[in-house]
Design a protein around this motif. Structure first.
Motif, mmCIF file in Angstrom:
data_model
loop_
_atom_site.group_PDB
_atom_site.id
_atom_site.type_symbol
_atom_site.label_atom_id
_atom_site.label_comp_id
_atom_site.label_asym_id
_atom_site.label_seq_id
_atom_site.Cartn_x
_atom_site.Cartn_y
_atom_site.Cartn_z
ATOM 1 N N GLU A 1 0.831 -1.204 0.000
ATOM 2 C CA GLU A 1 0.000 0.000 0.000
ATOM 3 C C GLU A 1 0.869 1.258 0.000
ATOM 4 O O GLU A 1 0.518 2.281 -0.616
ATOM 5 N N ASP A 2 2.001 1.220 0.676
ATOM 6 C CA ASP A 2 2.901 2.373 0.711
ATOM 7 C C ASP A 2 3.390 2.755 -0.677
ATOM 8 O O ASP A 2 3.565 3.940 -0.984
ATOM 9 N N LEU A 3 3.614 1.763 -1.527
ATOM 10 C CA LEU A 3 4.132 2.043 -2.863
ATOM 11 C C LEU A 3 3.166 2.882 -3.691
ATOM 12 O O LEU A 3 3.585 3.572 -4.629
ATOM 13 N N HIS A 4 1.900 2.833 -3.351
ATOM 14 C CA HIS A 4 0.890 3.555 -4.128
ATOM 15 C C HIS A 4 0.414 4.818 -3.418
ATOM 16 O O HIS A 4 -0.557 5.443 -3.850
ATOM 17 N N ARG A 5 1.115 5.183 -2.360
ATOM 18 C CA ARG A 5 0.753 6.394 -1.625
ATOM 19 C C ARG A 5 1.282 7.616 -2.370
ATOM 20 O O ARG A 5 2.480 7.724 -2.608
ATOM 21 N N PRO A 6 0.416 8.564 -2.776
ATOM 22 C CA PRO A 6 0.875 9.743 -3.512
ATOM 23 C C PRO A 6 1.918 10.528 -2.718
ATOM 24 O O PRO A 6 1.806 10.689 -1.501
ATOM 25 N N GLY A 7 2.943 10.998 -3.426
ATOM 26 C CA GLY A 7 3.954 11.826 -2.794
ATOM 27 C C GLY A 7 4.911 11.076 -1.890
ATOM 28 O O GLY A 7 5.615 11.693 -1.085
ATOM 29 N N LEU A 8 4.979 9.752 -2.024
ATOM 30 C CA LEU A 8 5.853 8.951 -1.165
ATOM 31 C C LEU A 8 7.297 9.423 -1.285
ATOM 32 O O LEU A 8 7.842 9.535 -2.376
ATOM 33 N N LYS A 9 7.931 9.723 -0.159
ATOM 34 C CA LYS A 9 9.334 10.141 -0.139
ATOM 35 C C LYS A 9 10.168 9.253 0.778
ATOM 36 O O LYS A 9 11.320 9.573 1.075
ATOM 37 N N ASP A 10 9.602 8.156 1.255
ATOM 38 C CA ASP A 10 10.309 7.270 2.177
ATOM 39 C C ASP A 10 11.537 6.656 1.517
ATOM 40 O O ASP A 10 11.624 6.531 0.290
ATOM 41 N N GLN A 11 12.459 6.207 2.368
ATOM 42 C CA GLN A 11 13.612 5.472 1.875
ATOM 43 C C GLN A 11 13.160 4.132 1.311
ATOM 44 O O GLN A 11 12.112 3.608 1.692
ATOM 45 N N PRO A 12 13.955 3.545 0.408
ATOM 46 C CA PRO A 12 13.627 2.204 -0.091
ATOM 47 C C PRO A 12 13.579 1.185 1.042
ATOM 48 O O PRO A 12 14.124 1.405 2.128
ATOM 49 N N ALA A 13 12.957 0.048 0.780
ATOM 50 C CA ALA A 13 12.818 -0.995 1.788
ATOM 51 C C ALA A 13 14.065 -1.861 1.907
ATOM 52 O O ALA A 13 14.163 -2.675 2.817
ATOM 53 N N THR A 14 15.015 -1.701 0.977
ATOM 54 C CA THR A 14 16.227 -2.508 0.983
ATOM 55 C C THR A 14 17.455 -1.610 0.902
ATOM 56 O O THR A 14 17.400 -0.485 0.395
ATOM 57 N N LEU A 15 18.576 -2.145 1.367
ATOM 58 C CA LEU A 15 19.835 -1.414 1.246
ATOM 59 C C LEU A 15 20.264 -1.324 -0.216
ATOM 60 O O LEU A 15 20.915 -0.360 -0.628
ATOM 61 N N GLU A 16 19.883 -2.320 -1.007
ATOM 62 C CA GLU A 16 20.159 -2.272 -2.448
ATOM 63 C C GLU A 16 19.438 -1.091 -3.094
ATOM 64 O O GLU A 16 20.000 -0.392 -3.947
#
Length: 407
Positions: free
Chosen positions: A222-237
């Motif tokens: 659900e986070d991936l489809h949140r408008p304006g998402l600026k969070d860090q990626p879920a992986t170190l890669e």
């Protein structure tokens, strides 16, 4: 000759023996691994950093698929991205200098390859998953509009003026390309792994002050489809790609600016040249070496305070002398006029489908066919129009403009 043969034979036997020892150490036996893919998966478990994502740890795809005999999750993703039409069109989309006649000016595709190389260099030093890094890097700009970030802003501006309930951001649209628009045989959407999709959605590295990247591992679909998402990626890669994006363009844009007669590395402030270097090669080497040294054995990517501040200052230098230079701004107006005019005429034609179907101009015929074949018939007109315009190359956008507005 005989002595040389004996020495070579001994070397080969020694190398074979070492390889055999490594195989035994890694437990890579037919009983332990049944397929080439499983052999690779075992190697990942034994060789990667505890902070890396192994292919078998992937959260999977939106639609389950049988496992490949040879390739891991992320290797399959790489192939799907590389063979997509959307990826190929990146060679016709430029970074800063629109539709350049100079063949040495960086295209969006070249930028993608630079990001891949830099991110994999960092990731290999830190023991991260190279296949995951490569897949994210190759796809991170796959949904970019023509004319770079200027085109992105203009498309969002036109959508807002038309009353759209969404804004255009290339990282959001890249995810839409991967999930909905890209063709794979008779199917639509590439059905990539969660980790690749997250890395693409969260790659945007426009935060000039960002010095520490800590993966947000609890991120959801659900986070991936949140408008304006600026969070860090879920992986170190994914964090590697996000940081490599900045490293890749900061020096290369100066190289392009030199070819365009705007500035050169010699115009950089002396303090920055002393800290980062005086060529693109030196700048990249300084930044990559610093992030590796600061990030070893850590679940985060870090730049030292001194280097982070220097990188931010160099980005601000580029903003003033390249991105906001009179020459770039003047050329930008030509590009934005092209894109906004195409938006207006296509949107106007969409209001009367029967008239659009009867139009004979080649750009309108192709647009009408695109609408008929769109994978989301229920999508709004503005969404479909954004999909169409964002998929254009710089050259094709100019070609449509000239055909529709020629006097």
């Amino acid at each position: 000759m005989a002595d040389q043969y004996t020495a070579d034979t001994r070397a080969l036997k020694s190398e074979a023996g070492a390889a055999s020892e490594r195989a035994r150490a890694n437990h890579l036996t037919p009983q332990a691994a049944k397929t080439p893919r499983e052999v690779k998966e075992q190697r990942e478990k034994l060789s990667l950093s505890p902070y890396a994502i192994c292919a078998v740890e992937s959260r999977g795809r939106r639609e389950a698929e049988p496992a490949c005999y040879v390739r891991t999750y992320f290797e399959r993703d790489i192939g799907r991205i590389l063979y997509s039409l959307d990826f190929r069109r990146l060679r016709g989309k430029t970074q800063v200098f629109f539709n350049p006649k100079n063949d040495h000016i960086c295209t969006r595709m070249e930028h993608v390859f630079y990001v891949r190389y830099i991110a994999k260099t960092i990731g290999s030093a830190l023991g991260l998953n190279q296949d995951l890094i490569e897949a994210i890097a190759l796809a991170h700009d796959i949904g970019h509009s023509p004319f770079g970030h200027s085109g992105e802003r203009q498309l969002s501006k036109s959508l807002k003026a038309a009353g759209a309930d969404f804004r255009f951001q290339h990282e959001e649209h890249s995810l839409r390309v991967l999930d909905v628009l890209a063709e794979r045989g008779k199917k639509r959407g590439l059905n990539l792994s969660f980790e690749v999709r997250d890395g693409v959605r969260s790659h945007c590295g426009e935060a000039y002050e960002e010095a520490i990247l800590i993966p947000r591992r609890d991120k959801t679909e659900e986070d991936l489809h949140r408008p304006g998402l600026k969070d860090q990626p879920a992986t170190l890669e994914g964090c590697c790609v996000r940081l490599a994006d900045r490293i890749a363009y900061v020096g290369r844009d100066i190289e392009d600016a030199r070819r365009a007669g705007l500035i050169d590395f010699s115009d950089m402030p002396e303090a920055l040249k002393k800290t980062l270097g005086q060529t693109n090669t030196e700048v990249i080497n300084t930044l990559v070496s610093d992030v590796v040294m600061q990030s070893l054995n850590s679940d985060a990517l870090r730049l030292s305070p001194e280097i982070a501040e220097a990188l931010s200052e160099l980005l601000q230098f580029n903003m003033k002398w390249i991105y906001r230079s009179p020459k770039i701004l003047a050329y930008e107006q030509m590009a934005l006029n092209c894109l906004s005019s195409l938006f207006d005429i296509f949107y106007q034609e969409m209001q009367d489908p029967e008239r659009l179907a009867a139009r004979e101009e080649a750009p309108l015929l192709r647009f009408h066919r695109y609408l008929l074949e769109h994978p989301e018939p229920e999508a709004s007109d503005l969404r479909k129009l954004a999909d169409y315009l964002a998929g254009m190359t710089d050259h094709y956008a100019y070609e449509c403009f000239e055909a529709l507005y020629a006097i």
